[in-house]
Motif scaffolding. Structure first.
Motif, PDB file in Angstrom:
ATOM      1  N   TRP A  52     -57.419  -3.201  13.528  1.00  0.00           N
ATOM      2  CA  TRP A  52     -57.797  -2.746  14.870  1.00  0.00           C
ATOM      3  C   TRP A  52     -56.979  -3.471  15.938  1.00  0.00           C
ATOM      4  CZ3 TRP A  52     -59.972  -5.217  19.080  1.00  0.00           C
ATOM      5  CH2 TRP A  52     -60.426  -4.390  20.110  1.00  0.00           C
ATOM      6  N   ALA A  55     -53.409  -2.289  16.036  1.00  0.00           N
ATOM      7  CA  ALA A  55     -53.314  -0.964  16.658  1.00  0.00           C
ATOM      8  C   ALA A  55     -53.474  -1.063  18.174  1.00  0.00           C
ATOM      9  CB  ALA A  55     -54.366  -0.022  16.073  1.00  0.00           C
ATOM     10  N   LYS A  58     -50.512  -2.433  19.823  1.00  0.00           N
ATOM     11  CA  LYS A  58     -49.376  -1.554  19.529  1.00  0.00           C
ATOM     12  C   LYS A  58     -48.314  -2.231  18.657  1.00  0.00           C
ATOM     13  CE  LYS A  58     -50.075   1.403  23.509  1.00  0.00           C
ATOM     14  NZ  LYS A  58     -51.133   2.137  22.951  1.00  0.00           N
ATOM     15  N   ALA A  61     -49.117   1.342  14.170  1.00  0.00           N
ATOM     16  CA  ALA A  61     -49.828   2.576  14.498  1.00  0.00           C
ATOM     17  C   ALA A  61     -50.811   2.912  13.381  1.00  0.00           C
ATOM     18  CB  ALA A  61     -48.845   3.717  14.672  1.00  0.00           C
ATOM     19  N   ARG A  62     -51.966   3.422  13.792  1.00  0.00           N
ATOM     20  CA  ARG A  62     -52.924   3.906  12.802  1.00  0.00           C
ATOM     21  C   ARG A  62     -52.303   5.105  12.097  1.00  0.00           C
ATOM     22  NH1 ARG A  62     -57.896   6.321  15.429  1.00  0.00           N
ATOM     23  NH2 ARG A  62     -56.809   8.253  15.144  1.00  0.00           N
TER      24      ARG A  62
END
Length: 131
Positions: A52, A55, A58, A61-62
Protein backbone atom coordinates in the motif's frame (compact mmCIF):
# COMPACT_ATOMS: atom_id res chain seq x y z
CA UNK A 1 -2.70 -32.90 -7.51
CA UNK A 2 1.06 -32.63 -6.93
CA UNK A 3 1.03 -28.96 -5.92
CA UNK A 4 -2.12 -29.16 -3.81
CA UNK A 5 -1.84 -32.60 -2.21
CA UNK A 6 1.55 -34.28 -2.50
CA UNK A 7 3.83 -31.31 -1.76
CA UNK A 8 1.85 -30.19 1.34
CA UNK A 9 1.73 -33.77 2.64
CA UNK A 10 5.47 -34.10 2.06
CA UNK A 11 6.14 -30.90 3.99
CA UNK A 12 3.85 -31.95 6.83
CA UNK A 13 5.43 -35.40 7.06
CA UNK A 14 8.95 -33.94 7.10
CA UNK A 15 8.03 -31.46 9.84
CA UNK A 16 7.85 -34.42 12.21
CA UNK A 17 5.05 -33.06 14.35
CA UNK A 18 3.50 -35.59 16.67
CA UNK A 19 -0.18 -34.89 17.34
CA UNK A 20 -0.46 -37.81 19.76
CA UNK A 21 -1.63 -36.51 23.11
CA UNK A 22 -2.03 -32.96 21.79
CA UNK A 23 -4.89 -31.14 23.49
CA UNK A 24 -6.72 -27.93 22.68
CA UNK A 25 -4.98 -26.19 25.61
CA UNK A 26 -1.59 -26.90 23.97
CA UNK A 27 -2.57 -24.71 21.02
CA UNK A 28 -3.06 -21.68 23.26
CA UNK A 29 0.21 -21.83 25.17
CA UNK A 30 2.26 -18.62 24.75
CA UNK A 31 4.95 -20.00 22.41
CA UNK A 32 2.79 -21.70 19.75
CA UNK A 33 0.17 -18.95 19.96
CA UNK A 34 2.79 -16.22 19.54
CA UNK A 35 4.33 -17.94 16.53
CA UNK A 36 0.93 -18.55 14.94
CA UNK A 37 -0.12 -14.93 15.44
CA UNK A 38 3.22 -13.69 14.13
CA UNK A 39 2.73 -15.64 10.91
CA UNK A 40 -0.95 -14.84 10.56
CA UNK A 41 -1.16 -11.22 11.74
CA UNK A 42 2.39 -9.98 11.33
CA UNK A 43 2.99 -11.18 7.80
CA UNK A 44 -0.32 -9.96 6.40
CA UNK A 45 -0.06 -6.52 8.00
CA UNK A 46 3.58 -6.03 7.07
CA UNK A 47 3.24 -7.11 3.47
CA UNK A 48 -0.05 -5.34 2.82
CA UNK A 49 1.23 -2.13 4.43
CA UNK A 50 4.42 -2.25 2.35
CA UNK A 51 2.48 -2.75 -0.89
CA UNK A 52 0.00 0.00 0.00
CA UNK A 53 2.78 2.42 0.95
CA UNK A 54 4.72 1.73 -2.26
CA UNK A 55 1.56 2.33 -4.31
CA UNK A 56 0.71 5.55 -2.47
CA UNK A 57 4.27 6.88 -2.82
CA UNK A 58 4.17 5.87 -6.50
CA UNK A 59 7.25 3.68 -6.10
CA UNK A 60 5.28 0.81 -7.64
CA UNK A 61 1.96 0.44 -9.38
CA UNK A 62 -0.80 -1.87 -8.25
CA UNK A 63 -1.31 -4.60 -10.87
CA UNK A 64 -3.91 -3.38 -13.38
CA UNK A 65 -6.58 -6.00 -12.81
CA UNK A 66 -6.04 -6.55 -9.09
CA UNK A 67 -8.24 -5.03 -6.41
CA UNK A 68 -6.99 -4.08 -2.95
CA UNK A 69 -9.03 -6.95 -1.54
CA UNK A 70 -7.19 -9.37 -3.82
CA UNK A 71 -3.83 -7.91 -2.76
CA UNK A 72 -4.90 -8.35 0.86
CA UNK A 73 -5.82 -11.99 0.12
CA UNK A 74 -2.35 -12.60 -1.31
CA UNK A 75 -0.84 -10.89 1.76
CA UNK A 76 -2.73 -13.38 3.92
CA UNK A 77 -1.29 -16.27 1.92
CA UNK A 78 2.23 -15.03 2.67
CA UNK A 79 1.77 -16.30 6.23
CA UNK A 80 2.11 -19.86 4.95
CA UNK A 81 5.93 -19.62 5.25
CA UNK A 82 6.34 -23.19 6.45
CA UNK A 83 9.95 -24.17 5.74
CA UNK A 84 11.72 -20.95 6.71
CA UNK A 85 9.50 -20.53 9.76
CA UNK A 86 10.51 -23.95 11.05
CA UNK A 87 14.17 -23.15 10.35
CA UNK A 88 14.06 -19.79 12.13
CA UNK A 89 12.03 -21.26 15.00
CA UNK A 90 14.69 -23.93 15.44
CA UNK A 91 17.39 -21.25 15.59
CA UNK A 92 15.41 -19.06 17.99
CA UNK A 93 14.46 -21.92 20.31
CA UNK A 94 17.24 -24.55 20.21
CA UNK A 95 15.89 -26.25 23.35
CA UNK A 96 14.47 -29.61 22.18
CA UNK A 97 11.60 -29.35 24.66
CA UNK A 98 10.30 -26.31 22.75
CA UNK A 99 10.69 -27.83 19.28
CA UNK A 100 7.18 -29.29 19.25
CA UNK A 101 5.63 -26.00 20.37
CA UNK A 102 7.45 -24.19 17.54
CA UNK A 103 6.19 -26.72 15.00
CA UNK A 104 2.63 -26.50 16.30
CA UNK A 105 2.72 -22.68 16.12
CA UNK A 106 4.05 -22.74 12.56
CA UNK A 107 1.41 -25.25 11.49
CA UNK A 108 -1.39 -23.24 13.14
CA UNK A 109 -0.25 -19.95 11.62
CA UNK A 110 0.26 -21.50 8.19
CA UNK A 111 -3.10 -23.25 8.22
CA UNK A 112 -4.94 -20.15 9.40
CA UNK A 113 -3.20 -18.02 6.77
CA UNK A 114 -4.02 -20.53 4.02
CA UNK A 115 -7.70 -20.78 4.96
CA UNK A 116 -8.21 -17.04 5.44
CA UNK A 117 -6.31 -16.15 2.25
CA UNK A 118 -8.23 -18.70 0.20
CA UNK A 119 -11.55 -17.40 1.59
CA UNK A 120 -10.71 -13.76 0.86
CA UNK A 121 -9.55 -14.55 -2.68
CA UNK A 122 -12.53 -16.83 -3.31
CA UNK A 123 -15.02 -14.07 -2.57
CA UNK A 124 -13.04 -11.03 -3.74
CA UNK A 125 -14.48 -9.26 -6.74
CA UNK A 126 -12.14 -7.96 -9.39
CA UNK A 127 -12.08 -4.19 -9.85
CA UNK A 128 -14.29 -2.64 -12.49
CA UNK A 129 -12.27 -2.41 -15.67
CA UNK A 130 -12.02 1.05 -17.08
CA UNK A 131 -11.96 1.64 -20.80
Amino acid sequence: PVAFVIVPLFGFANAGVSVAGLGLADLFLPLPLGIALGLFVGKQLGIFAAVWLCAKLKWAARPKNASWVQIYGVSLLCGIGFTMSLFIGGLAFPDPTRAEAVKIGVLMGSLLSALAGAAVLRFARPPIRQK
